[in-house]
Design an enzyme around this catalytic site. Structure first.
Site, PDB file in Angstrom:
ATOM      1  N   GLY A 111       0.822  -1.203   0.000  1.00 56.33           N
ATOM      2  CA  GLY A 111       0.000   0.000   0.000  1.00 56.33           C
ATOM      3  C   GLY A 111       0.855   1.252   0.000  1.00 56.33           C
ATOM      4  CG  ASP A 112       0.321   3.988   2.230  1.00 55.09           C
ATOM      5  OD1 ASP A 112      -0.806   4.386   1.910  1.00 55.09           O
ATOM      6  OD2 ASP A 112       0.593   3.540   3.360  1.00 55.09           O
ATOM      7  N   GLY A 146       1.656   5.166  -4.061  1.00 52.09           N
ATOM      8  CA  GLY A 146       1.414   6.352  -4.888  1.00 52.09           C
ATOM      9  C   GLY A 146       0.323   6.081  -5.926  1.00 52.09           C
ATOM     10  CE  LYS A 147      -3.117   1.847  -3.578  1.00 45.27           C
ATOM     11  NZ  LYS A 147      -2.002   1.945  -2.611  1.00 45.27           N
ATOM     12  CG  ASN A 176      -8.959   0.162   4.216  1.00 45.06           C
ATOM     13  OD1 ASN A 176      -9.599   0.660   3.301  1.00 45.06           O
ATOM     14  ND2 ASN A 176      -8.647  -1.130   4.220  1.00 45.06           N
ATOM     15  N   GLY A 200      -5.888   5.809   1.749  1.00 47.21           N
ATOM     16  CA  GLY A 200      -5.607   7.239   1.748  1.00 47.21           C
ATOM     17  C   GLY A 200      -4.780   7.521   0.516  1.00 47.21           C
ATOM     18  CG  HIS A 201      -5.711   6.291  -2.856  1.00 48.96           C
ATOM     19  ND1 HIS A 201      -6.410   5.563  -3.768  1.00 48.96           N
ATOM     20  CD2 HIS A 201      -5.213   5.392  -1.971  1.00 48.96           C
ATOM     21  CE1 HIS A 201      -6.348   4.266  -3.462  1.00 48.96           C
ATOM     22  NE2 HIS A 201      -5.635   4.151  -2.357  1.00 48.96           N
ATOM     23  CB  THR A 202      -1.536  11.847  -1.383  1.00 46.30           C
ATOM     24  OG1 THR A 202      -1.636  11.152  -0.151  1.00 46.30           O
ATOM     25  CG2 THR A 202      -1.278  13.319  -1.149  1.00 46.30           C
ATOM     26  NE  ARG A 234     -24.716 -16.317   3.458  1.00 44.03           N
ATOM     27  CZ  ARG A 234     -24.759 -17.633   3.358  1.00 44.03           C
ATOM     28  NH1 ARG A 234     -25.196 -18.178   2.248  1.00 44.03           N
ATOM     29  NH2 ARG A 234     -24.381 -18.404   4.346  1.00 44.03           N
ATOM     30  CD  GLN A 262      -6.807  -1.217   1.267  1.00 45.66           C
ATOM     31  OE1 GLN A 262      -7.625  -1.803   0.586  1.00 45.66           O
ATOM     32  NE2 GLN A 262      -7.054  -0.029   1.771  1.00 45.66           N
ATOM     33  CB  THR A 293      -2.781   9.074   3.569  1.00 42.59           C
ATOM     34  OG1 THR A 293      -1.530   8.880   2.900  1.00 42.59           O
ATOM     35  CG2 THR A 293      -3.509  10.231   2.928  1.00 42.59           C
ATOM     36  NE  ARG A 320       2.328   5.760   4.435  1.00 49.02           N
ATOM     37  CZ  ARG A 320       2.084   6.666   3.494  1.00 49.02           C
ATOM     38  NH1 ARG A 320       3.070   7.165   2.777  1.00 49.02           N
ATOM     39  NH2 ARG A 320       0.861   7.065   3.244  1.00 49.02           N
ATOM     40  CE  LYS A 348       6.742   9.201  -1.450  1.00 47.42           C
ATOM     41  NZ  LYS A 348       6.221   9.015  -0.124  1.00 47.42           N
TER      42      LYS A 348
HETATM   43  P1  GDP Z   1      -1.433   5.623  -2.213  1.00 47.93           P
HETATM   44  O1  GDP Z   1      -2.175   5.180  -1.010  1.00 47.93           O
HETATM   45  O2  GDP Z   1      -0.847   4.495  -2.978  1.00 47.93           O
HETATM   46  O3  GDP Z   1      -2.248   6.529  -3.105  1.00 47.93           O
HETATM   47  O4  GDP Z   1      -0.218   6.498  -1.693  1.00 47.93           O
HETATM   48  P2  GDP Z   1      -0.280   7.641  -0.522  1.00 47.93           P
HETATM   49  O5  GDP Z   1      -0.941   8.845  -1.074  1.00 47.93           O
HETATM   50  O6  GDP Z   1      -0.820   7.079   0.725  1.00 47.93           O
HETATM   51  O7  GDP Z   1       1.254   7.858  -0.272  1.00 47.93           O
HETATM   52  C1  GDP Z   1       2.119   8.290  -1.265  1.00 47.93           C
HETATM   53  C2  GDP Z   1       2.751   9.623  -0.827  1.00 47.93           C
HETATM   54  O8  GDP Z   1       3.856   9.895  -1.659  1.00 47.93           O
HETATM   55  C3  GDP Z   1       1.822  10.809  -0.999  1.00 47.93           C
HETATM   56  O9  GDP Z   1       2.092  11.743   0.016  1.00 47.93           O
HETATM   57  C4  GDP Z   1       2.198  11.364  -2.355  1.00 47.93           C
HETATM   58  O10 GDP Z   1       1.902  12.745  -2.491  1.00 47.93           O
HETATM   59  C5  GDP Z   1       3.668  11.130  -2.359  1.00 47.93           C
HETATM   60  N1  GDP Z   1       4.281  10.892  -3.672  1.00 47.93           N
HETATM   61  C6  GDP Z   1       3.783  10.227  -4.749  1.00 47.93           C
HETATM   62  N2  GDP Z   1       4.720  10.153  -5.734  1.00 47.93           N
HETATM   63  C7  GDP Z   1       5.814  10.775  -5.255  1.00 47.93           C
HETATM   64  C8  GDP Z   1       7.120  10.993  -5.774  1.00 47.93           C
HETATM   65  O11 GDP Z   1       7.469  10.575  -6.867  1.00 47.93           O
HETATM   66  N3  GDP Z   1       8.002  11.650  -4.976  1.00 47.93           N
HETATM   67  C9  GDP Z   1       7.657  12.112  -3.742  1.00 47.93           C
HETATM   68  N4  GDP Z   1       8.584  12.757  -3.041  1.00 47.93           N
HETATM   69  N5  GDP Z   1       6.447  11.918  -3.218  1.00 47.93           N
HETATM   70  C10 GDP Z   1       5.546  11.252  -3.960  1.00 47.93           C
HETATM   71  P1  IMO Z   2      -3.793   2.696   0.564  1.00 47.72           P
HETATM   72  O1  IMO Z   2      -4.958   2.461  -0.350  1.00 47.72           O
HETATM   73  C1  IMO Z   2      -1.191   0.966   3.630  1.00 47.72           C
HETATM   74  C2  IMO Z   2      -2.994  -1.948   6.362  1.00 47.72           C
HETATM   75  C3  IMO Z   2      -3.127  -1.576   7.835  1.00 47.72           C
HETATM   76  C4  IMO Z   2      -2.984  -2.946   8.447  1.00 47.72           C
HETATM   77  C5  IMO Z   2      -3.725  -3.853   7.476  1.00 47.72           C
HETATM   78  C6  IMO Z   2      -5.157  -4.154   7.870  1.00 47.72           C
HETATM   79  O2  IMO Z   2      -3.671   4.106   1.020  1.00 47.72           O
HETATM   80  O3  IMO Z   2      -2.545   2.128   0.004  1.00 47.72           O
HETATM   81  P2  IMO Z   2      -7.412  -2.714   7.752  1.00 47.72           P
HETATM   82  O4  IMO Z   2      -7.767  -1.412   8.409  1.00 47.72           O
HETATM   83  O5  IMO Z   2      -7.444  -2.680   6.276  1.00 47.72           O
HETATM   84  O6  IMO Z   2      -8.151  -3.882   8.324  1.00 47.72           O
HETATM   85  O7  IMO Z   2      -5.844  -2.951   8.167  1.00 47.72           O
HETATM   86  O8  IMO Z   2      -3.710  -3.169   6.229  1.00 47.72           O
HETATM   87  N1  IMO Z   2      -3.605  -0.977   5.418  1.00 47.72           N
HETATM   88  C7  IMO Z   2      -2.904  -0.148   4.634  1.00 47.72           C
HETATM   89  N2  IMO Z   2      -1.579   0.069   4.556  1.00 47.72           N
HETATM   90  N3  IMO Z   2      -2.016   1.608   2.785  1.00 47.72           N
HETATM   91  C8  IMO Z   2      -3.349   1.376   2.824  1.00 47.72           C
HETATM   92  O9  IMO Z   2      -4.205   1.886   1.910  1.00 47.72           O
HETATM   93  C9  IMO Z   2      -3.846   0.496   3.814  1.00 47.72           C
HETATM   94  N4  IMO Z   2      -5.085   0.055   4.140  1.00 47.72           N
HETATM   95  C10 IMO Z   2      -4.919  -0.851   5.116  1.00 47.72           C
HETATM   96  O10 IMO Z   2      -2.107  -0.696   8.220  1.00 47.72           O
HETATM   97  O11 IMO Z   2      -1.629  -3.346   8.442  1.00 47.72           O
HETATM   98 MG    MG Z   3      -2.234   5.542   1.033  1.00 48.07          MG
END
Ligand code: GDP
Ligand code: IMO
Ligand code: MG
Length: 434
Positions: free
Chosen positions: A12-13, A15-16, A38, A40-42, A142, A222, A297, A303, A329
């Site tokens: 997860g996280d 940069g989706k 759960n 958090g997409h930035t 269900r 995720q 996020t 993290r 990143k």
């Molecule tokens: P997601 O959950 O996959 O959408 O990712 P998140 O938004 O939770 O976390 C990714 C973080 O990295 C966010 O704060 C983005 O703004 C940041 N980000 C994405 N691409 C880049 C990059 O190429 N460089 C840097 N420095 N930050 C980035």
């Molecule tokens: P995005 O979409 C990173 C992790 C939690 C925990 C496990 C189970 O932003 O990438 P849950 O609340 O889903 O039952 O937690 O999954 N987790 C994530 N880790 N990015 C996420 O979403 C996550 N969503 C859940 O930290 O380890």
């Molecule tokens: Mg995220």
């Protein structure tokens, strides 16, 4: 059959949000297919930062229909708050559609999630505390309510009356009685109020758009290694983030998917518990956490960070049928003298080159690294691969060879335009709203 899936290749996280936003310009619809708030997409555009939990990342474009698909678990309170926040910032959310078949997260799911984690103590999963697991449990059992129940108060009341006694007993057994979380009248009132604002939509929205020849993007939440079946169980989420999840959760046939873009970072992060073989707990890890702003996020949790790892990467590429990769990143690694890449594990004295599906084995694994010289200069301004420092290109090539799929987009900063377009098949531009 122009459907593309965006899937996280790590924990997860990756940069989706940025990837989806970048590609969404050229599609008609962006569909979230699993998970809930759960996620958090930035997305960063100029000086503006948007953090989306339930609303699909295509919402920032006026021409897109953002869809919350049947595979998602929806907390209406979060969704409506997100609507209000986006509206206050001038974003039109009137086109967001929510499948009638998506499941509801209600207050007792959140209470149960927290109570179970507390009961597990040191063995906790480290969930986001959003009620995700309990809501998916109810869907499978269900006994859950769905978005369609928001406009049918009588059905909602009947289903609630059936569900609540068991929830009360469960919370009591966990020493976490919470009267508000199981108050039938209060929840029914809330459901009625949500129903005033959230109108469910039919599931064939997606099929109609595909039949009309529109290009659709399916936005995963995720990541592959948090998949309920394929991640390091039990340290996973309760849904299927993998590309296959887009079929069940988005309402499309596997053969309607013609592109799977995997999203990964130049290093690895993980939030919550579970094995993380390449985890860094030293000053380099500290540096990556700070430079990469590696703070959750959704929860604000720090993290865990580590080096990239070939074993889960290869596994994720295979499992998802990844056809192209966006590497995010890369800029965060500037200034680190030496970059390590895990190429194998040592488990019980043996060299292992394939991802061990056993969580117990993973917990005993130690990493075997290949070392790459780093680069010192910042790369935020680079827009062409050829302009990257040679050592950065070498590292990118190594990742690409390990993955066995082309890295077609590289990100060198959070902002929408801080992106290197290497080679990627342009999609068709949408002409009308689906
Ligand atoms: P997601 O959950 O996959 O959408 O990712 P998140 O938004 O939770 O976390 C990714 C973080 O990295 C966010 O704060 C983005 O703004 C940041 N980000 C994405 N691409 C880049 C990059 O190429 N460089 C840097 N420095 N930050 C980035
Ligand atoms: P995005 O979409 C990173 C992790 C939690 C925990 C496990 C189970 O932003 O990438 P849950 O609340 O889903 O039952 O937690 O999954 N987790 C994530 N880790 N990015 C996420 O979403 C996550 N969503 C859940 O930290 O380890
Ligand atoms: Mg995220």
């Amino acid at each position: 059959m122009p459907a593309s899936v965006i899937v996280g290749l790590q924990w997860g996280d990756e940069g989706k949000g940025k990837t989806t936003d970048f590609l969404a310009e050229q599609v008609a619809m962006v569909v979230r297919y699993q998970g809930g708030d759960n996620a958090g997409h930035t997305i960063v555009i100029g000086e503006d930062t948007f953090k989306l939990h339930l609303v699909p990342s295509g919402v920032l474009y006026g021409h897109i229909t953002p869809v919350i698909g049947p595979g998602v678990v929806v907390n209406p309170a979060t969704l409506l708050r997100e609507f209000d926040e986006l509206t206050a910032r001038g974003i039109d959310v009137s086109h967001v559609r929510v499948s009638h078949a998506a499941s509801l997260i209600l207050p007792y799911h959140v209470a149960l999630d927290k109570a179970r984690e507390a009961a597990l103590g040191g063995a906790k999963v480290g969930t986001t505390g959003r009620g995700i697991g309990p809501a998916y449990e109810d869907r499978a059992a269900r006994t859950g309510l769905r978005v369609e129940d928001l406009i049918d108060p009588a059905s909602a009341a009947t289903r609630l009356a059936r569900a609540l006694p068991e929830k009360r007993a469960l919370l009591k057994a966990l020493n976490a009685e919470d009267a508000a979380a199981v108050d039938a009248d209060a929840i029914a009132k809330q459901i009625a109020a949500w129903g005033e604002r959230l109108r469910p939509d039919t599931t064939d929205l997606v099929q109609r758009a595909l039949a009309a020849g529109e290009h659709l993007l399916f936005e995963g939440a995720q990541g592959t290694l948090l998949d309920l079946s394929h991640g390091s169980y039990p340290y996973v989420t309760s849904s299927h983030p993998i590309a296959g999840g887009a079929a069940t959760g988005g309402g499309i046939a596997p053969m309607q998917i013609d592109e799977v873009m995997g999203v990964m970072k130049a290093y690895a992060t993980r939030v919550g518990s579970g094995p993380f073989v390449t985890e860094l707990t030293d000053a380099i890890g500290e540096r990556i956490t700070t430079t990469g702003h590696e703070v959750g996020t959704t929860t604000g949790r720090r993290r865990r960070v580590g080096w990239n790892d070939a074993l889960p990467l290869r596994y994720a590429v295979q499992l998802n049928g990844v056809s192209s990769i966006m590497l995010n990143k890369l800029d965060v690694l500037s200034g680190i003298p030496e970059i390590l890449l895990c190429v194998a594990y040592e488990i019980d004295g043996k060299r292992v080159e394939r991802w061990p599906s056993s969580t117990a084995e993973m917990e005993r694994a130690t990493p075997i690294y290949e070392r790459f010289p780093g680069w010192s200069e910042p790369i935020h301004q680079v827009r062409a691969l050829a302009d990257l420092p040679e050592n950065a290109r070498r590292y990118v090539t190594a990742l690409e060879e390990i993955a066995g799929a082309p890295i077609v987009l590289l990100s060198v900063g959070p902002e929408r335009t801080q992106t290197i377009e290497r080679a990627w098949r342009p999609m068709r531009r949408a002409t009308k709203r689906a």
